[in-house]
Design an enzyme around this catalytic site. Structure first.
Site, PDB file in Angstrom:
ATOM      1  N   LYS A  11     -16.242  14.941  16.846  1.00 41.65           N
ATOM      2  CA  LYS A  11     -15.792  15.186  15.473  1.00 41.65           C
ATOM      3  C   LYS A  11     -16.281  14.088  14.524  1.00 41.65           C
ATOM      4  CE  LYS A  11     -11.697  17.880  16.824  1.00 41.65           C
ATOM      5  NZ  LYS A  11     -10.226  18.005  16.697  1.00 41.65           N
ATOM      6  N   TYR A  51     -11.963  27.133  12.820  1.00 43.37           N
ATOM      7  CA  TYR A  51     -10.543  26.878  13.070  1.00 43.37           C
ATOM      8  C   TYR A  51      -9.639  27.968  12.485  1.00 43.37           C
ATOM      9  CZ  TYR A  51     -11.034  22.272  15.284  1.00 43.37           C
ATOM     10  OH  TYR A  51     -11.298  21.255  16.163  1.00 43.37           O
ATOM     11  N   ASN A 114      -9.069  13.033  15.765  1.00 46.69           N
ATOM     12  CA  ASN A 114      -8.900  12.786  17.198  1.00 46.69           C
ATOM     13  C   ASN A 114     -10.190  12.907  17.998  1.00 46.69           C
ATOM     14  OD1 ASN A 114      -9.101  15.528  17.095  1.00 46.69           O
ATOM     15  ND2 ASN A 114      -7.185  15.966  18.151  1.00 46.69           N
ATOM     16  N   HIS A 117     -13.314  17.826  20.108  1.00 46.87           N
ATOM     17  CA  HIS A 117     -12.776  19.162  20.350  1.00 46.87           C
ATOM     18  C   HIS A 117     -13.252  19.639  21.704  1.00 46.87           C
ATOM     19  CE1 HIS A 117     -12.106  23.504  19.966  1.00 46.87           C
ATOM     20  NE2 HIS A 117     -13.339  23.647  20.424  1.00 46.87           N
ATOM     21  N   GLU A 128     -17.221  30.025  21.015  1.00 51.74           N
ATOM     22  CA  GLU A 128     -17.538  28.799  20.276  1.00 51.74           C
ATOM     23  C   GLU A 128     -18.978  28.355  20.519  1.00 51.74           C
ATOM     24  OE1 GLU A 128     -12.893  27.228  20.286  1.00 51.74           O
ATOM     25  OE2 GLU A 128     -14.420  26.110  21.407  1.00 51.74           O
TER      26      GLU A 128
HETATM   27  P1  ATP Z   1      -9.149  20.997  19.548  1.00 53.96           P
HETATM   28  O1  ATP Z   1      -8.903  22.491  19.342  1.00 53.96           O
HETATM   29  O2  ATP Z   1      -9.829  20.353  18.375  1.00 53.96           O
HETATM   30  O3  ATP Z   1      -9.814  20.718  20.868  1.00 53.96           O
HETATM   31  P2  ATP Z   1      -6.433  20.704  20.483  1.00 53.96           P
HETATM   32  O4  ATP Z   1      -6.691  21.977  21.213  1.00 53.96           O
HETATM   33  O5  ATP Z   1      -5.998  19.507  21.262  1.00 53.96           O
HETATM   34  O6  ATP Z   1      -7.732  20.279  19.648  1.00 53.96           O
HETATM   35  P3  ATP Z   1      -5.118  22.261  18.442  1.00 53.96           P
HETATM   36  O7  ATP Z   1      -3.661  22.532  18.480  1.00 53.96           O
HETATM   37  O8  ATP Z   1      -6.068  23.349  18.806  1.00 53.96           O
HETATM   38  O9  ATP Z   1      -5.389  20.945  19.335  1.00 53.96           O
HETATM   39  O10 ATP Z   1      -5.444  21.719  16.978  1.00 53.96           O
HETATM   40  C1  ATP Z   1      -6.771  21.689  16.510  1.00 53.96           C
HETATM   41  C2  ATP Z   1      -6.982  20.386  15.777  1.00 53.96           C
HETATM   42  O11 ATP Z   1      -6.165  20.360  14.592  1.00 53.96           O
HETATM   43  C3  ATP Z   1      -6.549  19.132  16.537  1.00 53.96           C
HETATM   44  O12 ATP Z   1      -7.520  18.678  17.445  1.00 53.96           O
HETATM   45  C4  ATP Z   1      -6.350  18.148  15.409  1.00 53.96           C
HETATM   46  O13 ATP Z   1      -7.597  17.656  14.891  1.00 53.96           O
HETATM   47  C5  ATP Z   1      -5.705  19.035  14.356  1.00 53.96           C
HETATM   48  N1  ATP Z   1      -4.241  19.047  14.468  1.00 53.96           N
HETATM   49  C6  ATP Z   1      -3.502  19.716  15.385  1.00 53.96           C
HETATM   50  N2  ATP Z   1      -2.188  19.511  15.191  1.00 53.96           N
HETATM   51  C7  ATP Z   1      -2.092  18.686  14.120  1.00 53.96           C
HETATM   52  C8  ATP Z   1      -1.012  18.091  13.412  1.00 53.96           C
HETATM   53  N3  ATP Z   1       0.260  18.326  13.761  1.00 53.96           N
HETATM   54  N4  ATP Z   1      -1.306  17.295  12.359  1.00 53.96           N
HETATM   55  C9  ATP Z   1      -2.578  17.073  11.983  1.00 53.96           C
HETATM   56  N5  ATP Z   1      -3.653  17.602  12.609  1.00 53.96           N
HETATM   57  C10 ATP Z   1      -3.420  18.394  13.664  1.00 53.96           C
HETATM   58 MG    MG Z   2      -7.494  23.733  20.267  1.00 52.78          MG
END
Ligand code: ATP
Ligand code: MG
Length: 139
Positions: A11, A51, A114, A117, A128
């Site tokens: 990211k 997303y 974070n 992804h 994807e």
């Molecule tokens: P990714 O899909 O990016 O691999 P993930 O599966 O761990 O991450 P998801 O729940 O799919 O988490 O959320 C997608 C992304 O949205 C997260 O990686 C993070 O960047 C952001 N995100 C998720 N939850 C929050 C939150 N509560 N506050 C801020 N950003 C969030």
């Molecule tokens: Mg996810």
């Protein structure tokens, strides 16, 4: 794509702060082989589409803003049990909850910023990968 492949994105927080090399080294140490890679700056429309599953979530607007804040690096990776293994290697969404040695524990700034992804199912890995790569790019 087969069940042994997954899609990851380094990211913008991690890519723009020069952590791509360290993250790729960790992924290779975990047995992943890089099948395809790109560097691009996502448009707003691309980030919104990628997303779209989170469209109704309160963090959606901020997430799209973040994902368009700089360049990112999508990759197709291969190893056995690719999806499950990569989810373990990246760690929990919030780096404060991520296990020692995971990419997010080592490199993420916050729950939103974070670092990485990873696809969460074989079906999403396929979808994807298609989002970023043509069949011929993956081989
Ligand atoms: P990714 O899909 O990016 O691999 P993930 O599966 O761990 O991450 P998801 O729940 O799919 O988490 O959320 C997608 C992304 O949205 C997260 O990686 C993070 O960047 C952001 N995100 C998720 N939850 C929050 C939150 N509560 N506050 C801020 N950003 C969030
Ligand atoms: Mg996810």
């Amino acid at each position: 794509m087969t069940g042994n492949r997954t899609l990851t994105i380094i990211k913008p927080d991690a890519f723009e702060s020069g952590k791509a090399g360290q993250i790729l080294a960790l992924l290779e140490q975990e047995g992943f082989r890089i099948l395809a890679a790109r560097v691009l700056h996502l448009s707003r429309a691309q980030a919104e589409e990628f997303y779209a599953v989170h469209r109704e979530r309160p963090f959606y607007g901020s997430l799209v803003q973040f994902m368009t804040s700089g360049r990112c690096m999508p990759l197709v990776l291969e190893r056995d049990a690719a999806v499950a293994t990569l989810r373990r290697v990246i760690g929990a969404t919030d780096p404060a909850e991520a296990a020692e040695g995971t990419v997010r524990r080592l490199h993420a700034e916050s729950k939103e910023r974070n670092a990485i992804h990873a696809s969460d199912s074989d079906e999403n890995a396929e979808r994807e990968a298609r989002f970023f790569f043509a069949e011929a790019d993956i081989g």
